[in-house]
Design a protein around this motif. Structure first.
Motif: not given
Length: 293
Positions: A111, A135, A139, A147-148, A151
């Protein structure tokens, strides 16, 4: 999820997973060194080992989290921590705490933009609805490419949830059904925290796990009984989040979720005395399932 008995110490672990973002950057090396030194001083004492993990996770969370994202991440850890303690006792609890420190560090690196590219070709582990909420919030708050997917890929190093899911998949149907009706709950005379504790002890653990709930057979009568029980306790405890967090797996289930949500909606529309409690509980569950908007 509510903690009791041997899981109380794990509550200390997840209680400080984050807060407002820290003013200084997260230093993973310094935190890792401090964590290692703390473990060495612990002399193997469970409470001290968990406190060491608590400090390390707090340091990671403060680097990247707002109160909202910290709470969502904390809820996911709490669910896995419960599963660890229930399946393997203190030893599994301490092992999970150690894995959770590594997960928190990897998450902070991702992050903050300091994480290397993660391979996501293999299907990532399904962390369940609480992880999905974490998540979504994290995100949303951080502009991280892909990101997802990245993650979810963090879970591949956690280790313990794989074993937990396999054990939970073999769980037998719950033996605590039928659950008491509203009248019986009122007759017991428990209120506030005492009622929440009684709920946590009574609600079948197989229904509270996002994987184990899929293995539980529930006919319409049994499903109605469970939904009514959740509504009764939620209404009597002013929607204590413990009730929603334990019931979330049922309402988010692929096998039972649609029917459970239908039963809850029907209660909310009915002239039943608990209709008001059902409407409030339905809104609370929908908030969990939908995540941030």
């Amino acid at each position: 999820m509510r903690h009791s008995g041997s899981t109380l110490a794990l509550a200390l672990l997840v209680a400080g997973c984050g807060g407002a973002p820290a003013e200084t950057a997260y230093d993973p090396t310094r935190t890792a060194d401090a964590y290692a030194a703390c473990r060495q001083r612990s002399a193997g004492q469970t409470t001290v080992l968990l406190a060491c993990a608590d400090t390390a996770i707090t340091a990671a969370g403060q680097a990247v989290d707002t109160p909202e994202s910290a709470a969502a991440f904390r809820a996911a850890l709490r669910r896995w921590g419960d599963a660890a303690a229930q399946s393997g006792g203190v030893s599994a609890q301490v092992t999970f705490a150690h894995h959770a420190v590594a997960l928190a560090a990897r998450r902070a690196a991702l992050l903050s933009g300091d994480a290397p590219a993660l391979r996501t070709a293999a299907a990532p582990l399904d962390g369940g609805p609480l992880w999905a909420k974490s998540r979504a919030i994290s995100c949303r708050d951080h502009a991280v490419p892909h990101c997802a997917e990245r993650y979810d890929a963090l879970l591949s190093g956690l280790g313990l949830p794989r074993a937990n899911r396999a054990a939970m998949a073999r769980a037998a149907p719950p033996t605590g059904l039928p659950l008491p009706r509203c009248e019986a709950i009122a007759a017991e005379g428990k209120v506030g925290g005492a009622l929440v504790d009684a709920f946590y002890a009574r609600y079948p653990k197989a229904l509270a796990g996002s994987d184990s709930v899929e293995t539980v057979p529930l006919d319409p009568a049994a499903l109605d009984n469970v939904v009514r029980y959740l509504v009764c306790v939620a209404g009597a405890t002013d929607e204590d989040p413990t009730v929603a967090e334990n019931g979330l797996a049922l309402f988010g289930s692929k096998r039972h979720g649609a029917a459970a949500r239908q039963a809850l909606a029907a209660l909310a529309r009915h002239q039943d005395p608990i209709a008001g409690a059902a409407r409030r509980f339905e809104a609370q569950i929908n908030g969990y399932l939908q995540g941030p908007r």
